[in-house]
Design an enzyme around this catalytic site. Sequence first.
Site, PDB file in Angstrom:
ATOM      1  N   GLU A 170      -0.269 -16.532  85.230  1.00  0.00           N
ATOM      2  CA  GLU A 170       0.145 -15.200  84.770  1.00  0.00           C
ATOM      3  C   GLU A 170       0.925 -14.455  85.860  1.00  0.00           C
ATOM      4  O   GLU A 170       1.024 -13.229  85.820  1.00  0.00           O
ATOM      5  CB  GLU A 170      -1.088 -14.355  84.359  1.00  0.00           C
ATOM      6  CG  GLU A 170      -2.016 -14.993  83.351  1.00  0.00           C
ATOM      7  CD  GLU A 170      -1.422 -15.119  81.947  1.00  0.00           C
ATOM      8  OE1 GLU A 170      -0.231 -14.792  81.759  1.00  0.00           O
ATOM      9  OE2 GLU A 170      -2.151 -15.580  81.057  1.00  0.00           O
ATOM     10  N   HIS A 190     -11.645 -11.688  81.613  1.00  0.00           N
ATOM     11  CA  HIS A 190     -12.021 -11.945  80.224  1.00  0.00           C
ATOM     12  C   HIS A 190     -13.413 -11.349  79.953  1.00  0.00           C
ATOM     13  O   HIS A 190     -14.359 -12.104  79.668  1.00  0.00           O
ATOM     14  CB  HIS A 190     -12.053 -13.456  79.955  1.00  0.00           C
ATOM     15  CG  HIS A 190     -10.779 -14.180  80.273  1.00  0.00           C
ATOM     16  ND1 HIS A 190     -10.726 -15.531  80.577  1.00  0.00           N
ATOM     17  CD2 HIS A 190      -9.491 -13.748  80.315  1.00  0.00           C
ATOM     18  CE1 HIS A 190      -9.474 -15.892  80.792  1.00  0.00           C
ATOM     19  NE2 HIS A 190      -8.699 -14.833  80.658  1.00  0.00           N
ATOM     20  N   HIS A 242      -8.293 -12.237  74.028  1.00  0.00           N
ATOM     21  CA  HIS A 242      -8.038 -12.897  75.302  1.00  0.00           C
ATOM     22  C   HIS A 242      -8.682 -12.150  76.481  1.00  0.00           C
ATOM     23  O   HIS A 242      -9.631 -12.670  77.074  1.00  0.00           O
ATOM     24  CB  HIS A 242      -6.516 -13.038  75.523  1.00  0.00           C
ATOM     25  CG  HIS A 242      -6.167 -13.746  76.793  1.00  0.00           C
ATOM     26  ND1 HIS A 242      -5.082 -14.559  76.933  1.00  0.00           N
ATOM     27  CD2 HIS A 242      -6.777 -13.761  78.009  1.00  0.00           C
ATOM     28  CE1 HIS A 242      -5.038 -15.065  78.150  1.00  0.00           C
ATOM     29  NE2 HIS A 242      -6.062 -14.586  78.817  1.00  0.00           N
ATOM     30  N   GLU A 279     -17.844   9.475  81.308  1.00  0.00           N
ATOM     31  CA  GLU A 279     -17.185   8.764  82.406  1.00  0.00           C
ATOM     32  C   GLU A 279     -15.839   8.165  81.975  1.00  0.00           C
ATOM     33  O   GLU A 279     -14.902   8.084  82.771  1.00  0.00           O
ATOM     34  CB  GLU A 279     -18.120   7.638  82.870  1.00  0.00           C
ATOM     35  CG  GLU A 279     -17.961   7.215  84.307  1.00  0.00           C
ATOM     36  CD  GLU A 279     -18.125   8.357  85.284  1.00  0.00           C
ATOM     37  OE1 GLU A 279     -18.879   9.311  85.008  1.00  0.00           O
ATOM     38  OE2 GLU A 279     -17.463   8.290  86.340  1.00  0.00           O
ATOM     39  N   HIS A 337      -6.758  -9.336  86.169  1.00  0.00           N
ATOM     40  CA  HIS A 337      -6.874  -9.834  84.791  1.00  0.00           C
ATOM     41  C   HIS A 337      -8.198 -10.567  84.659  1.00  0.00           C
ATOM     42  O   HIS A 337      -8.527 -11.424  85.490  1.00  0.00           O
ATOM     43  CB  HIS A 337      -5.705 -10.775  84.473  1.00  0.00           C
ATOM     44  CG  HIS A 337      -5.876 -11.520  83.194  1.00  0.00           C
ATOM     45  ND1 HIS A 337      -6.078 -10.890  81.980  1.00  0.00           N
ATOM     46  CD2 HIS A 337      -5.899 -12.847  82.920  1.00  0.00           C
ATOM     47  CE1 HIS A 337      -6.205 -11.798  81.028  1.00  0.00           C
ATOM     48  NE2 HIS A 337      -6.111 -12.996  81.568  1.00  0.00           N
TER      49      HIS A 337
HETATM   50  O1  2HA Z   1      -6.585 -19.154  83.165  1.00  0.00           O
HETATM   51  O2  2HA Z   1      -6.781 -16.170  82.451  1.00  0.00           O
HETATM   52  O3  2HA Z   1      -4.594 -15.871  81.074  1.00  0.00           O
HETATM   53  C1  2HA Z   1      -6.053 -18.004  83.655  1.00  0.00           C
HETATM   54  C2  2HA Z   1      -5.950 -17.016  82.583  1.00  0.00           C
HETATM   55  C3  2HA Z   1      -4.786 -17.082  81.702  1.00  0.00           C
HETATM   56 ZN    ZN Z   2      -6.589 -14.876  80.775  1.00  0.00          ZN
END
Ligand code: 2HA
Ligand code: ZN
Length: 273
Positions: free
Chosen positions: A117, A143, A212, A171, A141
């Site tokens: 990414e 998940h 995602h 908050e 980033h």
């Molecule tokens: O594997 O999170 O978006 C890495 C990621 C792809």
């Molecule tokens: Zn990801």
Amino acid sequence: MKSPLELRVMQEFIETCTISWQKGWNERNGGNMSYRMKDEEVDAVKQFFSFDKPFVKIGLKVQNLAGEFFIVTGSGKCYKNVAKYPEDNICIAQIDETGESYRIVWGLVNGGKPTSEFSTHLLNHSVKKEATDGKFRLIMHAHPVNTVALTFILPLDSKVFSRELWEMMPECAFVFPEGLGVLPWMLCGGTEIAYATGELIRRFNTVIWAHHGVFTSGPDFDEAFGIMETVEKAAEMLVKVISCGGKRQTMKKEQILALSENYDVNIDKTLLE
Ligand code: 2HA
Ligand code: ZN
């Protein structure tokens, strides 16, 4: 200075990888992080850089990042291993003078490249550097389970996500008064999703990728990680509320606005219309 690993900011980077993994936000090689280094940080460790690796195309142009150095997680590398073997799992990459290519100058000693990414990270950095006069330095980033779960339940709309999470606790209005950007599912790892995220991150500090994960930005680790924590905590509350049969009462629009006025946070009122 014995190595880049002694930089305070590097230690924070590594620690954040460990904590994110422990929180379950970055399973296996999931998620990625990048930090735009300060000049004094680069100067302190530059003697450890090697400038003999070839430049690699980013896939887009980030002119205002020309010559900048980034600490970034490696593609396919596990967050779990970053603290134990940092040189093997993360790297420092330099952007060339045209803003179209990068090269690795430190780390990933056993081979590899920056996160898949990286183009999204760099475009987000470019936008945020411009929008905040150079203040913002971090893109994360991850998940996180509950936030992603909500993308299967709520309409994929910034107004809905912002309002629903603001309602969970005061908050939230303090931490993300600008609201949350939301993108529909798109193919990850390419420039199309990079541009789409770059559009939203200009206005929002957080962008949710449906089905995602989440991107957050900030001037430092406390802020960027802090938004991720706060969004995910509110999402967990909402998932629990929905699982218990839904809301029977909630914060009213006027109550959310009162937070903004009384605490001088500039909440985006258009998201409450
Ligand atoms: O594997 O999170 O978006 C890495 C990621 C792809
Ligand atoms: Zn990801």
